[in-house]
Write a protein that holds these residues in place. Structure first.
Motif, short mmCIF file in Angstrom:
data_model
loop_
_atom_site.label_atom_id
_atom_site.label_comp_id
_atom_site.label_asym_id
_atom_site.label_seq_id
_atom_site.Cartn_x
_atom_site.Cartn_y
_atom_site.Cartn_z
N ALA A 1 0.85 -1.19 0.00
CA ALA A 1 0.00 0.00 0.00
C ALA A 1 0.89 1.24 0.00
CB ALA A 1 -0.91 -0.01 1.23
N HIS A 2 0.56 2.19 -0.91
CA HIS A 2 1.31 3.44 -1.02
C HIS A 2 0.39 4.63 -0.75
CE1 HIS A 2 3.84 0.69 -3.37
NE2 HIS A 2 4.83 1.55 -3.20
N VAL A 3 0.94 5.64 -0.11
CA VAL A 3 0.27 6.93 0.05
C VAL A 3 1.22 8.00 -0.45
CG1 VAL A 3 -0.66 8.60 1.69
CG2 VAL A 3 -1.12 6.17 2.01
N ASP A 4 0.78 8.80 -1.43
CA ASP A 4 1.63 9.84 -2.03
C ASP A 4 2.95 9.25 -2.53
OD1 ASP A 4 -0.28 11.78 -1.46
OD2 ASP A 4 0.56 12.16 0.54
N GLY A 5 2.87 8.07 -3.11
CA GLY A 5 4.05 7.43 -3.68
C GLY A 5 4.97 6.77 -2.67
N ARG A 6 4.62 6.80 -1.39
CA ARG A 6 5.47 6.24 -0.34
C ARG A 6 4.84 4.96 0.21
NH1 ARG A 6 5.21 7.06 5.12
NH2 ARG A 6 3.59 8.64 4.77
N PRO A 7 5.61 3.86 0.29
CA PRO A 7 5.05 2.62 0.85
C PRO A 7 4.75 2.78 2.33
CG PRO A 7 7.41 2.37 0.47
CD PRO A 7 7.02 3.69 -0.13
N VAL A 8 3.56 2.36 2.73
CA VAL A 8 3.15 2.49 4.13
C VAL A 8 2.79 1.15 4.77
CG1 VAL A 8 2.35 4.87 3.89
CG2 VAL A 8 0.75 2.98 3.46
N ALA A 9 2.54 0.13 3.94
CA ALA A 9 2.21 -1.19 4.49
C ALA A 9 2.45 -2.24 3.42
CB ALA A 9 0.75 -1.24 4.95
N ALA A 10 2.85 -3.42 3.86
CA ALA A 10 3.02 -4.56 2.96
C ALA A 10 2.20 -5.73 3.49
CB ALA A 10 4.50 -4.95 2.86
N VAL A 11 1.65 -6.50 2.55
CA VAL A 11 0.84 -7.65 2.90
C VAL A 11 1.35 -8.87 2.13
CG1 VAL A 11 -1.49 -8.61 3.07
CG2 VAL A 11 -1.17 -6.13 3.11
N SER A 12 1.62 -9.96 2.82
CA SER A 12 1.88 -11.23 2.15
C SER A 12 0.75 -12.18 2.51
CB SER A 12 3.24 -11.81 2.55
OG SER A 12 3.31 -12.03 3.95
N PHE A 13 0.49 -13.11 1.60
CA PHE A 13 -0.67 -13.98 1.72
C PHE A 13 -0.25 -15.43 1.87
CE2 PHE A 13 -2.02 -10.27 -0.67
CZ PHE A 13 -3.24 -9.95 -0.10
N GLY A 14 -0.99 -16.16 2.67
CA GLY A 14 -0.88 -17.61 2.73
C GLY A 14 -2.14 -18.22 2.13
N PHE A 15 -1.99 -19.37 1.49
CA PHE A 15 -3.10 -19.94 0.74
C PHE A 15 -3.39 -21.37 1.18
CE2 PHE A 15 -3.16 -16.54 -2.34
CZ PHE A 15 -1.85 -16.09 -2.33
N ARG A 16 -4.65 -21.72 1.06
CA ARG A 16 -5.05 -23.12 1.20
C ARG A 16 -6.03 -23.41 0.07
NH1 ARG A 16 -8.33 -23.69 5.92
NH2 ARG A 16 -6.44 -23.59 7.18
N ARG A 17 -5.55 -24.22 -0.89
CA ARG A 17 -6.33 -24.51 -2.08
C ARG A 17 -6.77 -23.20 -2.75
NH1 ARG A 17 -7.60 -28.37 1.63
NH2 ARG A 17 -9.46 -27.30 2.38
N ASP A 18 -8.06 -22.92 -2.89
CA ASP A 18 -8.52 -21.75 -3.63
C ASP A 18 -8.96 -20.62 -2.72
OD1 ASP A 18 -10.71 -23.04 -2.62
OD2 ASP A 18 -11.97 -22.80 -4.41
N ARG A 19 -8.42 -20.57 -1.52
CA ARG A 19 -8.76 -19.52 -0.58
C ARG A 19 -7.51 -18.94 0.07
NH1 ARG A 19 -12.78 -19.75 -2.90
NH2 ARG A 19 -14.94 -19.95 -2.19
N ILE A 20 -7.62 -17.70 0.53
CA ILE A 20 -6.55 -17.07 1.31
C ILE A 20 -6.78 -17.44 2.77
CG2 ILE A 20 -5.60 -14.87 2.09
CD1 ILE A 20 -6.47 -13.73 -0.66
N VAL A 21 -5.74 -17.99 3.40
CA VAL A 21 -5.89 -18.44 4.78
C VAL A 21 -5.12 -17.57 5.77
CG1 VAL A 21 -3.96 -20.07 4.77
CG2 VAL A 21 -5.97 -20.53 6.20
#
Length: 202
Positions: free
Chosen positions: A161-181
């Protein structure tokens, strides 16, 4: 209660006690895979729900360091970290794109539909459990003026996530089959720098 019923109840109680002991033994064996600091960070942050700041006060060090320690513990316990269990990368990218589109629309219902019922989001405020609560937290990532961009975060499919071109948050995802867990939400300049997100070309 007749004698047969008493004996059945006693056998059931003994079976439950044996199962409890087996589960506890398995949990302790899993924790033995971790280093001392990782074990403490995992227990404080994930099991007892302390925030990284509270965990850092107990462990010593910074909140970012405590969050990274808890994240490493989760990755070791899961066998390599979120999104690294051999699933189809293309399908996962499509799932993340749908998730980001729903987040931009602040659509918690659409977000929840992409999550496993037992999904967990981890952030500096501690873990959030269950698809509805995780969806509500994710909807808050895309507030006014926030740009969400897909990225690789520590080698896993994620977003920044960026605000005014500056990164403010990062998200990584874990998965189980066809869903985000699972979601790992990292904020703060030091934490984001340590993740080193990589953005796709174009």
């Amino acid at each position: 209660m007749d004698d047969d019923a008493v004996r059945d109840t006693e056998r059931g109680g003994a079976g439950a006690e044996g199962l409890d002991a087996a589960v506890l033994g398995g949990f302790l064996a899993v924790l033995d895979r971790l280093g001392a600091r990782e074990r403490v960070a995992y227990l404080l942050h994930d099991v007892f729900g302390l925030s990284p700041g509270e965990t850092a006060r107990v462990m010593g060090g910074s909140p970012d360091g405590a969050a990274r320690c808890a994240r490493r513990a989760r990755e070791r316990l899961r066998g390599g970290g979120p999104g690294r269990d051999g699933g189809d990368p293309g399908a996962r990218r499509a799932l993340v794109e749908a998730f980001l589109a729903a987040a931009r629309a602040r659509d918690a219902v659409a977000l929840a539909a992409l999550l496993a019922p037992d999904a967990v989001a981890y952030s500096e405020r501690g873990p959030v459990h269950g698809a509805p609560a995780v969806a509500a937290a994710a909807a808050g990532l895309a507030g006014p003026g926030v740009l969400l961009r897909p990225a690789l975060v520590e080698g896993a499919v994620g977003a920044v996530a960026h605000v005014d071109g500056r990164p403010v948050a990062a998200v990584s995802f874990g998965f189980r089959r066809d869903r985000i867990v699972g979601l790992e939400i990292t904020t703060g300049r030091d934490g984001l720098r340590a993740l080193g997100p990589v953005f796709p070309e174009g």
